[in-house]
Write an enzyme that holds these catalytic residues in place. Structure first.
Site, short mmCIF file in Angstrom:
data_model
loop_
_atom_site.label_atom_id
_atom_site.label_comp_id
_atom_site.label_asym_id
_atom_site.label_seq_id
_atom_site.Cartn_x
_atom_site.Cartn_y
_atom_site.Cartn_z
N TRP A 177 0.80 -1.22 0.00
CA TRP A 177 0.00 0.00 0.00
C TRP A 177 0.84 1.28 0.00
O TRP A 177 0.33 2.35 -0.24
CB TRP A 177 -0.87 0.01 1.27
CG TRP A 177 -0.05 -0.38 2.47
CD1 TRP A 177 0.09 -1.65 2.98
CD2 TRP A 177 0.82 0.44 3.25
NE1 TRP A 177 0.98 -1.65 4.03
CE2 TRP A 177 1.45 -0.37 4.21
CE3 TRP A 177 1.14 1.81 3.22
CZ2 TRP A 177 2.36 0.13 5.14
CZ3 TRP A 177 2.06 2.30 4.15
CH2 TRP A 177 2.65 1.45 5.09
N ASN A 178 2.15 1.17 0.31
CA ASN A 178 2.87 2.41 0.65
C ASN A 178 3.10 3.33 -0.56
O ASN A 178 3.14 4.55 -0.40
CB ASN A 178 4.18 2.12 1.39
CG ASN A 178 5.17 1.36 0.57
OD1 ASN A 178 4.80 0.72 -0.42
ND2 ASN A 178 6.42 1.40 0.96
N CYS A 230 10.34 1.50 2.06
CA CYS A 230 11.30 0.42 2.32
C CYS A 230 12.72 0.96 2.34
O CYS A 230 13.53 0.57 3.17
CB CYS A 230 11.15 -0.66 1.26
SG CYS A 230 11.22 0.01 -0.40
N GLY A 266 6.94 -6.34 -0.41
CA GLY A 266 6.24 -6.41 0.87
C GLY A 266 7.20 -6.72 1.99
O GLY A 266 8.42 -6.51 1.87
N SER A 267 6.66 -7.23 3.08
CA SER A 267 7.46 -7.48 4.28
C SER A 267 8.29 -8.76 4.12
O SER A 267 8.04 -9.58 3.23
CB SER A 267 6.53 -7.62 5.48
OG SER A 267 5.64 -8.69 5.22
N HIS A 316 -3.40 -6.46 -4.68
CA HIS A 316 -2.91 -5.26 -3.99
C HIS A 316 -3.21 -5.40 -2.50
O HIS A 316 -3.91 -6.32 -2.07
CB HIS A 316 -3.61 -4.03 -4.60
CG HIS A 316 -2.74 -2.80 -4.60
ND1 HIS A 316 -1.76 -2.59 -3.66
CD2 HIS A 316 -2.72 -1.71 -5.41
CE1 HIS A 316 -1.17 -1.43 -3.91
NE2 HIS A 316 -1.73 -0.87 -4.97
N GLU A 333 13.08 -3.08 11.57
CA GLU A 333 12.79 -2.01 10.62
C GLU A 333 11.66 -1.16 11.22
O GLU A 333 10.63 -1.70 11.62
CB GLU A 333 12.31 -2.62 9.29
CG GLU A 333 11.86 -1.57 8.30
CD GLU A 333 11.22 -2.15 7.03
OE1 GLU A 333 10.65 -3.26 7.09
OE2 GLU A 333 11.28 -1.48 6.01
N GLU A 361 11.04 -7.92 -3.40
CA GLU A 361 11.50 -6.60 -2.94
C GLU A 361 10.95 -6.45 -1.53
O GLU A 361 9.76 -6.20 -1.35
CB GLU A 361 10.91 -5.50 -3.84
CG GLU A 361 11.35 -5.56 -5.27
CD GLU A 361 12.76 -5.09 -5.49
OE1 GLU A 361 13.45 -4.70 -4.52
OE2 GLU A 361 13.19 -5.12 -6.65
N LEU A 362 11.80 -6.60 -0.53
CA LEU A 362 11.30 -6.67 0.85
C LEU A 362 11.70 -5.43 1.65
O LEU A 362 11.86 -4.35 1.08
CB LEU A 362 11.77 -7.98 1.47
CG LEU A 362 11.47 -9.23 0.61
CD1 LEU A 362 12.01 -10.49 1.23
CD2 LEU A 362 9.99 -9.36 0.30
P1 NDP Z 1 2.90 -6.98 3.88
O1 NDP Z 1 3.96 -7.88 3.45
O2 NDP Z 1 2.01 -7.42 4.99
O3 NDP Z 1 1.91 -6.61 2.66
C1 NDP Z 1 2.37 -6.40 1.35
C2 NDP Z 1 1.46 -7.16 0.39
O4 NDP Z 1 1.63 -8.54 0.59
C3 NDP Z 1 -0.04 -6.89 0.61
O5 NDP Z 1 -0.70 -6.95 -0.63
C4 NDP Z 1 -0.47 -8.05 1.49
O6 NDP Z 1 -1.84 -8.31 1.41
C5 NDP Z 1 0.35 -9.15 0.87
N1 NDP Z 1 0.62 -10.31 1.71
C6 NDP Z 1 1.22 -10.33 2.92
N2 NDP Z 1 1.35 -11.61 3.35
C7 NDP Z 1 0.81 -12.41 2.37
C8 NDP Z 1 0.65 -13.80 2.22
N3 NDP Z 1 1.07 -14.65 3.14
N4 NDP Z 1 0.06 -14.25 1.09
C9 NDP Z 1 -0.37 -13.40 0.14
N5 NDP Z 1 -0.24 -12.06 0.22
C10 NDP Z 1 0.36 -11.57 1.32
O7 NDP Z 1 3.63 -5.64 4.16
P2 NDP Z 1 3.16 -4.39 4.96
O8 NDP Z 1 1.75 -4.04 4.72
O9 NDP Z 1 3.65 -4.60 6.33
O10 NDP Z 1 4.02 -3.30 4.11
C11 NDP Z 1 5.18 -2.80 4.43
C12 NDP Z 1 6.36 -3.76 4.26
O11 NDP Z 1 6.70 -3.94 2.91
C13 NDP Z 1 7.58 -3.19 4.92
O12 NDP Z 1 8.28 -4.15 5.63
C14 NDP Z 1 8.41 -2.65 3.79
O13 NDP Z 1 9.74 -2.49 4.01
C15 NDP Z 1 8.10 -3.58 2.70
N6 NDP Z 1 8.22 -2.85 1.44
C16 NDP Z 1 9.27 -3.09 0.59
C17 NDP Z 1 9.46 -2.36 -0.55
C18 NDP Z 1 10.58 -2.61 -1.52
O14 NDP Z 1 10.53 -2.11 -2.64
N7 NDP Z 1 11.61 -3.38 -1.20
C19 NDP Z 1 8.55 -1.27 -0.90
C20 NDP Z 1 7.49 -1.11 0.03
C21 NDP Z 1 7.35 -1.87 1.15
P3 NDP Z 1 -2.85 -7.87 2.58
O15 NDP Z 1 -2.80 -6.38 2.67
O16 NDP Z 1 -4.16 -8.38 2.09
O17 NDP Z 1 -2.38 -8.55 3.83
#
Ligand code: NDP
Length: 454
Positions: free
Chosen positions: A130-131, A262, A206-207, A155, A359, A228-229
């Site tokens: 979402w960020n 991130c 994501g995370s 998303h 983080e 990309e975490l």
């Molecule tokens: P999440 O990992 O929880 O969410 C990111 C996406 O992954 C969302 O669409 C989420 O869906 C989905 N998701 C999470 N777990 C699962 C799963 N087990 N199966 C399927 N889909 C899943 O991250 P946050 O919302 O906590 O976002 C921030 C994190 O992302 C931070 O740690 C940040 O550093 C990282 N990030 C990295 C970036 C990069 O470019 N390296 C850029 C931006 C963020 P849902 O919302 O439905 O749970």
């Protein structure tokens, strides 16, 4: 409700969206897969017309897109406009350069002739955060659609309107049905998508937790993936840095997008000689930011994306303090409606404190004082993450030497981590693998096929 628009400025729920049924999901995968069969044979010039048009439309309707982001995740309106324009630029960039990046490459075997082709591989599944609710999507759509793949994206739950707007964009740009598909689906359904034989690759931003789960699932299915975490980027300040220029970068690096980036600057590592001066000026600059309505252009400090994001970061700060960290600024939620966190500086974060390896995805800066350049590099490298980092010094050659020593995917001298359409973005260690953007980004989901003539 998994997909909800909640305004983080006042906590009010604006709209909720149902998840797809399994039958609806199946129909969408079938459509994306059928679309691939024609799209892969569509010449680059025709693909480019649609991708470029999508970019143009984003530019024409900046406010329409930007307001959804500000409403759903609290991004300051001017930053949201900037993100929309940047996303448009990414689409234009790949429309212009995609064919050139994927042109056949002549090889030189000892006998006969050979070349390497880059062909599409099928339907790619993206899971996005979402960020940066548009930039993250443009980063996958631009390259992978130009490469001849089709794309389905799950998303994040808190930005459904942004997700729906981006899907509409492709229809308005003249894309065939199934070229870009938004999926409002659960995590369990996401697993099913990864398992589906019609899906050929998986891209996540994501995370770390999501990365472990999704990359394992992709691995079990022997599918190519890019991750990309998170990150905990070092912002190194050497004793010869120009503080007048460095402080505004420090504020921007930590506070851009309310700190929810991130590659934000998260660990401020400052050489002893100028540490007191840096800390005093950094603190004053953070104190000057004004919380308020993110739709108001005068606001300089917006809310965090959700109440739960705020609760998570408050827990992290409390745990850090319990383990010996000192709060020299902020540390609490702001006493007003909405998910606002005070700008915060923590000092005395020692190894063994959970914060040392954590983080902080919000406006919390960790400040470290070090003896010299070597100690700064050692501390920067003492992290599970390896996304990016910066070094500030008047001596650019010295900055480059430090950059070489820091173990990350990206380093910036006298600047914060930033992304450009033309330059690769990504990290190492727990920050993931693979690269997005630039020429490297379009190579992630293509078949590098050797063709040899004897
Ligand atoms: P999440 O990992 O929880 O969410 C990111 C996406 O992954 C969302 O669409 C989420 O869906 C989905 N998701 C999470 N777990 C699962 C799963 N087990 N199966 C399927 N889909 C899943 O991250 P946050 O919302 O906590 O976002 C921030 C994190 O992302 C931070 O740690 C940040 O550093 C990282 N990030 C990295 C970036 C990069 O470019 N390296 C850029 C931006 C963020 P849902 O919302 O439905 O749970």
């Amino acid at each position: 409700m998994a997909y909800e628009s909640v305004n983080p400025y006042d906590g009010k729920t604006v709209k909720t969206f149902p998840e797809l049924t399994d039958e609806q999901l199946e129909a969408k995968i079938a459509t994306a897969s059928a679309c691939y069969e024609t799209w892969k044979k569509t010449p680059y010039v025709k693909r480019a017309v649609i991708v470029a048009k999508a970019g143009e439309l984003m530019r024409q309707h900046v406010d329409r897109f930007a307001k959804h982001a500000t409403l759903e995740m609290g991004k300051l309106i001017n930053e949201a406009r900037g993100e929309v324009n940047f996303s448009a630029n990414i689409l234009s960039y790949y429309a212009k350069n995609g064919e050139r990046f994927l042109a056949p490459v002549k090889l030189n075997p000892e006998h006969g002739e050979a070349h390497m082709e880059s062909s599409p591989i099928g339907v790619i599944f993206g899971v996005e955060p979402w960020n940066f609710p548009y930039y993250q999507l443009a980063r996958v759509a631009g390259p992978h659609l130009m490469a001849g793949n089709t794309l389905m994206v799950k998303h994040a739950g808190c930005v459904p309107q942004c997700a729906i707007e981006f899907e509409k964009l492709w229809i308005e740009a003249g894309a065939p049905e199934g070229l870009y598909t938004n999926l409002l689906i659960s995590h369990a359904q996401s697993d099913k998508v990864i398992d589906d034989p019609r899906i050929k690759g998986v891209a996540l931003t994501g995370s770390v937790a999501a990365g472990r789960s999704i990359s394992a699932r992709a691995g079990t299915n022997l599918k190519v993936s890019s991750m990309e975490l998170g990150g905990s980027d070092a912002f190194i300040v050497l004793e010869d840095a120009d503080l007048e220029k460095t402080i505004p970068w420090a504020v921007w690096g930590r506070m851009y997008n309310a700190g929810q980036t991130c590659c934000a600057s998260k660990r401020f590592i400052v050489v002893e000689e100028i540490a007191d001066k840096f800390l005093a000026q950094f603190k004053a600059a953070l104190e000057a930011l004004k919380p308020g309505d993110p739709m108001d252009e005068r606001t300089t400090h917006g809310p965090l994306s959700t109440e739960s994001a705020l609760q998570d970061i408050l827990k992290q700060v409390n745990a850090a303090v319990k383990h010996g960290a000192k709060v020299v600024l902020g540390g609490k939620r702001i006493d007003r409606p909405g998910s606002f966190m005070q700008t915060t500086i923590l000092t005395d974060v020692k190894p063994g404190n959970p914060a040392f390896r954590d983080e902080f995805f919000g406006p919390v800066a960790m400040f470290f004082r070090v003896k010299d350049e070597a100690a700064a590099i050692a501390l920067a490298n003492d992290s599970d993450f390896g996304l990016g980092g910066s070094v500030f010094t008047r001596d650019v050659e010295r900055g480059k030497r430090v950059a070489t020593e820091v173990e990350t995917g990206m380093m910036f001298i006298n600047n914060i981590d930033w992304s450009d359409a033309e330059l690769p973005f990504g990290g190492i260690k727990d920050s993931g693998y693979g690269r997005e953007l630039g020429n490297m980004g379009i190579q992630e989901f293509v078949n590098k096929k050797l063709v040899r003539t004897h």
